[in-house]
Design a protein around this motif. Structure first.
Motif, PDB file in Angstrom:
ATOM      1  N   ARG A  54       0.816  -1.234   0.000  1.00  0.00           N
ATOM      2  CA  ARG A  54       0.000   0.000   0.000  1.00  0.00           C
ATOM      3  C   ARG A  54       0.838   1.266   0.000  1.00  0.00           C
ATOM      4  NH1 ARG A  54      -4.848  -0.683   3.678  1.00  0.00           N
ATOM      5  NH2 ARG A  54      -4.870   1.580   3.650  1.00  0.00           N
ATOM      6  N   ASP A  55       2.024   1.213   0.594  1.00  0.00           N
ATOM      7  CA  ASP A  55       2.800   2.458   0.650  1.00  0.00           C
ATOM      8  C   ASP A  55       3.417   2.824  -0.704  1.00  0.00           C
ATOM      9  OD1 ASP A  55       4.856   0.657   0.500  1.00  0.00           O
ATOM     10  OD2 ASP A  55       5.817   1.235   2.402  1.00  0.00           O
ATOM     11  N   GLU A  56       3.235   1.991  -1.699  1.00  0.00           N
ATOM     12  CA  GLU A  56       3.692   2.373  -3.054  1.00  0.00           C
ATOM     13  C   GLU A  56       2.616   3.128  -3.835  1.00  0.00           C
ATOM     14  OE1 GLU A  56       5.626  -0.535  -5.489  1.00  0.00           O
ATOM     15  OE2 GLU A  56       6.668  -1.391  -3.745  1.00  0.00           O
ATOM     16  N   LEU A  57       1.415   3.185  -3.283  1.00  0.00           N
ATOM     17  CA  LEU A  57       0.327   3.876  -4.004  1.00  0.00           C
ATOM     18  C   LEU A  57       0.472   5.382  -3.844  1.00  0.00           C
ATOM     19  CD1 LEU A  57      -2.756   1.685  -3.028  1.00  0.00           C
ATOM     20  CD2 LEU A  57      -1.256   1.496  -5.022  1.00  0.00           C
ATOM     21  N   VAL A  58       0.309   6.101  -4.964  1.00  0.00           N
ATOM     22  CA  VAL A  58       0.362   7.559  -4.855  1.00  0.00           C
ATOM     23  C   VAL A  58      -0.963   8.224  -5.219  1.00  0.00           C
ATOM     24  CG1 VAL A  58       2.850   7.719  -5.220  1.00  0.00           C
ATOM     25  CG2 VAL A  58       1.317   7.855  -7.177  1.00  0.00           C
ATOM     26  N   ARG A  59      -1.856   7.508  -5.893  1.00  0.00           N
ATOM     27  CA  ARG A  59      -3.148   8.146  -6.202  1.00  0.00           C
ATOM     28  C   ARG A  59      -4.255   7.102  -6.386  1.00  0.00           C
ATOM     29  NH1 ARG A  59      -4.111  11.577 -11.255  1.00  0.00           N
ATOM     30  NH2 ARG A  59      -2.117  12.568 -10.752  1.00  0.00           N
ATOM     31  N   VAL A  60      -5.453   7.518  -5.995  1.00  0.00           N
ATOM     32  CA  VAL A  60      -6.636   6.675  -6.171  1.00  0.00           C
ATOM     33  C   VAL A  60      -7.627   7.416  -7.056  1.00  0.00           C
ATOM     34  CG1 VAL A  60      -8.619   5.687  -4.956  1.00  0.00           C
ATOM     35  CG2 VAL A  60      -6.352   5.528  -3.943  1.00  0.00           C
ATOM     36  N   LEU A 111       1.204   6.245 -12.954  1.00  0.00           N
ATOM     37  CA  LEU A 111       0.783   7.590 -13.367  1.00  0.00           C
ATOM     38  C   LEU A 111       1.668   8.109 -14.489  1.00  0.00           C
ATOM     39  CD1 LEU A 111      -0.147   9.533 -10.116  1.00  0.00           C
ATOM     40  CD2 LEU A 111      -1.661   8.443 -11.768  1.00  0.00           C
ATOM     41  N   ASP A 112       2.961   7.793 -14.415  1.00  0.00           N
ATOM     42  CA  ASP A 112       3.871   8.232 -15.477  1.00  0.00           C
ATOM     43  C   ASP A 112       3.457   7.613 -16.812  1.00  0.00           C
ATOM     44  OD1 ASP A 112       5.308   9.775 -13.780  1.00  0.00           O
ATOM     45  OD2 ASP A 112       6.928   8.343 -13.470  1.00  0.00           O
ATOM     46  N   MET A 113       3.099   6.341 -16.772  1.00  0.00           N
ATOM     47  CA  MET A 113       2.672   5.669 -18.006  1.00  0.00           C
ATOM     48  C   MET A 113       1.361   6.265 -18.519  1.00  0.00           C
ATOM     49  SD  MET A 113       4.789   3.550 -19.080  1.00  0.00           S
ATOM     50  CE  MET A 113       4.211   2.193 -20.065  1.00  0.00           C
ATOM     51  N   ALA A 114       0.422   6.497 -17.616  1.00  0.00           N
ATOM     52  CA  ALA A 114      -0.870   7.062 -18.017  1.00  0.00           C
ATOM     53  C   ALA A 114      -0.659   8.448 -18.639  1.00  0.00           C
ATOM     54  CB  ALA A 114      -1.808   7.155 -16.816  1.00  0.00           C
ATOM     55  N   GLY A 164      -1.359  14.818 -19.026  1.00  0.00           N
ATOM     56  CA  GLY A 164      -0.878  14.518 -20.377  1.00  0.00           C
ATOM     57  C   GLY A 164      -0.581  15.788 -21.149  1.00  0.00           C
ATOM     58  N   ALA A 165      -1.475  16.769 -21.036  1.00  0.00           N
ATOM     59  CA  ALA A 165      -1.293  18.032 -21.761  1.00  0.00           C
ATOM     60  C   ALA A 165      -0.064  18.774 -21.241  1.00  0.00           C
ATOM     61  CB  ALA A 165      -2.549  18.894 -21.614  1.00  0.00           C
ATOM     62  N   GLU A 166       0.080  18.804 -19.919  1.00  0.00           N
ATOM     63  CA  GLU A 166       1.254  19.487 -19.340  1.00  0.00           C
ATOM     64  C   GLU A 166       2.552  18.837 -19.796  1.00  0.00           C
ATOM     65  OE1 GLU A 166      -0.224  21.425 -15.111  1.00  0.00           O
ATOM     66  OE2 GLU A 166       1.082  19.688 -15.078  1.00  0.00           O
ATOM     67  N   ARG A 167       2.532  17.518 -19.890  1.00  0.00           N
ATOM     68  CA  ARG A 167       3.751  16.794 -20.300  1.00  0.00           C
ATOM     69  C   ARG A 167       4.217  17.258 -21.688  1.00  0.00           C
ATOM     70  NH1 ARG A 167       5.725  11.421 -18.692  1.00  0.00           N
ATOM     71  NH2 ARG A 167       5.029  12.168 -16.676  1.00  0.00           N
ATOM     72  N   ILE A 168       3.251  17.607 -22.560  1.00  0.00           N
ATOM     73  CA  ILE A 168       3.604  18.080 -23.901  1.00  0.00           C
ATOM     74  C   ILE A 168       4.130  19.514 -23.853  1.00  0.00           C
ATOM     75  CG2 ILE A 168       2.607  18.699 -26.162  1.00  0.00           C
ATOM     76  CD1 ILE A 168       0.541  16.511 -25.747  1.00  0.00           C
ATOM     77  N   GLY A 169       3.700  20.248 -22.830  1.00  0.00           N
ATOM     78  CA  GLY A 169       4.069  21.656 -22.769  1.00  0.00           C
ATOM     79  C   GLY A 169       2.925  22.576 -23.152  1.00  0.00           C
ATOM     80  N   ARG A 185       0.221  -1.131 -16.147  1.00  0.00           N
ATOM     81  CA  ARG A 185      -0.082  -0.756 -14.754  1.00  0.00           C
ATOM     82  C   ARG A 185       0.442  -1.819 -13.791  1.00  0.00           C
ATOM     83  NH1 ARG A 185      -5.707   1.353 -14.298  1.00  0.00           N
ATOM     84  NH2 ARG A 185      -6.296  -0.825 -14.167  1.00  0.00           N
ATOM     85  N   ASP A 186       1.087  -1.348 -12.716  1.00  0.00           N
ATOM     86  CA  ASP A 186       1.643  -2.268 -11.718  1.00  0.00           C
ATOM     87  C   ASP A 186       0.691  -2.464 -10.541  1.00  0.00           C
ATOM     88  OD1 ASP A 186       3.933  -2.434 -13.212  1.00  0.00           O
ATOM     89  OD2 ASP A 186       4.998  -0.871 -12.085  1.00  0.00           O
ATOM     90  N   ALA A 187       0.100  -1.370 -10.062  1.00  0.00           N
ATOM     91  CA  ALA A 187      -0.641  -1.440  -8.792  1.00  0.00           C
ATOM     92  C   ALA A 187      -1.865  -2.329  -8.896  1.00  0.00           C
ATOM     93  CB  ALA A 187      -1.061  -0.033  -8.367  1.00  0.00           C
ATOM     94  N   MET A 188      -2.552  -2.243 -10.040  1.00  0.00           N
ATOM     95  CA  MET A 188      -3.822  -2.938 -10.154  1.00  0.00           C
ATOM     96  C   MET A 188      -3.954  -3.574 -11.535  1.00  0.00           C
ATOM     97  SD  MET A 188      -7.535  -1.313  -9.663  1.00  0.00           S
ATOM     98  CE  MET A 188      -9.007  -2.200 -10.112  1.00  0.00           C
ATOM     99  N   PRO A 189      -3.477  -4.812 -11.661  1.00  0.00           N
ATOM    100  CA  PRO A 189      -3.583  -5.457 -12.978  1.00  0.00           C
ATOM    101  C   PRO A 189      -5.030  -5.736 -13.337  1.00  0.00           C
ATOM    102  CG  PRO A 189      -2.698  -6.980 -11.311  1.00  0.00           C
ATOM    103  CD  PRO A 189      -2.856  -5.661 -10.641  1.00  0.00           C
ATOM    104  N   LEU A 190      -5.344  -5.681 -14.615  1.00  0.00           N
ATOM    105  CA  LEU A 190      -6.685  -6.043 -15.092  1.00  0.00           C
ATOM    106  C   LEU A 190      -6.519  -6.868 -16.351  1.00  0.00           C
ATOM    107  CD1 LEU A 190      -9.227  -3.060 -14.979  1.00  0.00           C
ATOM    108  CD2 LEU A 190      -9.230  -5.161 -13.629  1.00  0.00           C
TER     109      LEU A 190
END
Ligand code: ADP
Ligand code: ZN
Length: 439
Positions: free
Chosen positions: A87-93, A113-116, A153-158, A295-300
């Motif tokens: 659980r301590d690896e989770l950064v967002r829900v 989140l980086d991948m998303a 995503g938009a911010e990542r592009i600039g 995704r690592d935290a929650m595989p589907l």
């Protein structure tokens, strides 16, 4: 013309060869299976299917040995049954909107989140967004991924992002004008409302720098897209996603607007017949099933989206190798059965929107009248139509009734309403009110 310029965020990944894609998918699937086995839910589910490790996955076809995962499974595994990391690896829900029941909870590590974010950046550039754009994100911020997911995503592009979130239309308009917004992200239903407000407030088109909109979050017809494009004089790009699959940007249109590219290095896509659960041939409509590879935290694995679409197998002129899917016709559970006839709300929308004089919002009502079901289509009309005399309104009513009857084989009641009188949803549009008693 800037609009048709083909931009890539990650040229190599977006133009991956079929062979490289296949081997990447198998490799990623094996990793996902190992990861899934760390969760209580999949440990049980996969072992019951005889899968105890990634050794059982040798080719892509082996995916069919994996059982499907349904939305209900996510609800049953609430809150942590699908967690594959400490659980301590989770950064967002995040959570789904809960359109069809209890919302499902999705958790992310920083890597997730980086991948998303990277997938979203790729999607925005795919439809022509670029550094120098100013984006007003009119999707709701919070648990819903349409806000933060798109934003990052938009911010990542600039791109310059104005996180206005949904609602407060007058403020939206003021920012659009004063800050030179070139791009918006919104539900299609909200964009029609925005256009009505632009006219009502007396803004002139030349005062706005708007050139494109990315729309998603709810099913909508090609007719609705064309109407928004015509009215606002911009390009409108369809974008599909869902919280379970990391949010928006799972599939998006390129500048050619002929179906949405599904990022197949990040998702394995299957289309099945929802009754037999067998794959349908390419080009045939069925339920989209997705396996998330990023995704690592929650595989589907083999997640049944309940959304209906078909694969467009032909290569796209933009040069991306990722296959496209057609505009979604709705969800499997959207279908209404009215006196035994199957009706999709999208069919009704198609008829409404090609009729001049029909306004920005509509609602489909189903009630019980004696033993029969009664269908009513309530729609706003344009201000000009509303100001016209009764004969014109009657003619529109009759024409809608007969065109709908011809398409759906049921003759609906038609109610024509004043512009702005049907309440606008804050997030996703609510198009159907089914008042029949549930048994
Ligand atoms: P919920 O299932 O509660 O609505 P989400 O907020 O995650 O959860 O929304 C995802 C759903 O929204 C998808 O499964 C789909 O039904 C719908 N959706 C999203 N984008 C589109 C789109 N471009 N076209 C049609 N439907 C869409
Ligand atoms: Zn393309």
């Amino acid at each position: 013309m800037r609009e048709k310029e083909i931009l890539f965020w990650d040229t190599k990944a977006e133009r991956i060869s079929a062979e490289d894609l296949r081997s990447l998918q198998v490799q990623s699937l094996r990793k996902q299976v190992e990861n899934a086995l760390k969760t209580p839910f999949y440990r049980e589910r996969l072992r019951a299917a005889g899968i105890t490790g990634s050794g059982h996955i040798k080719t892509l076809d082996d995916i069919r040995r994996i059982p499907f995962t349904a939305k209900q499974d996510l609800r049953d595994a609430y809150p942590f049954g699908l967690l594959a990391v400490p659980r301590d690896e989770l950064v967002r829900v995040h959570a789904s909107s809960g359109t069809t029941g209890i919302p499902t909870i999705i958790y992310h590590t920083q890597q997730d989140l980086d991948m998303a974010t990277d997938t979203m950046a790729r999607s925005i550039m795919c439809c022509g967004g670029h550094r120098g754009d100013t984006l007003q994100n009119m999707m709701t911020y919070g648990l819903f991924t349409g806000g933060l997911g798109f934003h990052y995503g938009a911010e990542r592009i600039g791109i310059t992002v104005i996180p206005t979130s949904s609602g407060n239309t007058l403020r939206q308009l003021r920012f659009m004008k004063d800050l030179g917004t070139t791009m918006v992200h919104a539900t299609p239903s909200y964009l029609l409302h925005l256009h009505a407000a632009i006219e009502h407030e007396g803004y002139r088109r030349e005062e706005l720098a708007l050139r494109m909109a990315v729309t998603g979050a709810e099913p909508h017809s090609e007719e609705l897209r064309c109407k928004i494009q015509d009215k606002l004089g911009i390009g409108v790009y369809n974008n599909y996603g869902m919280s379970e699959l990391n949010g928006p940007g799972v599939a998006i249109e390129c500048v050619y607007r002929q179906g949405m590219h599904v990022w197949e290095d990040r998702y394995i896509m299957e289309i099945i017949n929802p009754d037999t659960l067998e794959p349908v041939p390419d080009g045939e409509t069925g339920e989209l099933v997705m396996t998330i590879l990023c995704r690592d935290a929650m595989p589907l694995l083999r997640y049944r989206t309940r959304d209906l679409t078909r694969i467009i197998p032909e290569p796209c002129s933009c040069g991306r190798t990722h296959r496209r899917v057609a505009r979604f016709t709705g969800r499997t559970d959207d279908m209404l059965i009215i006196n035994g006839v199957n009706v999709f709300p999208s069919q009704i929308e198609e008829v409404l929107l090609r009729m001049p004089g029909v306004g920005a919002n509509y609602l489909i009502l189903v009630e019980k009248q004696g033993v029969l079901d009664k269908l009513t289509v309530r729609t706003e009309v344009t201000p000009e139509m509303f100001a016209d005399d009764a004969r014109v309104l009657n003619a529109l009513r009759e024409q809608l009734r007969s065109e709908l009857a011809a398409l759906i084989t049921i003759t609906p009641g038609i109610e024509l309403k004043e512009p702005g009188s049907i309440p606008l949803a804050e997030g996703k549009a609510k198009r159907v009110e089914d008042l029949r008693p549930k048994d």
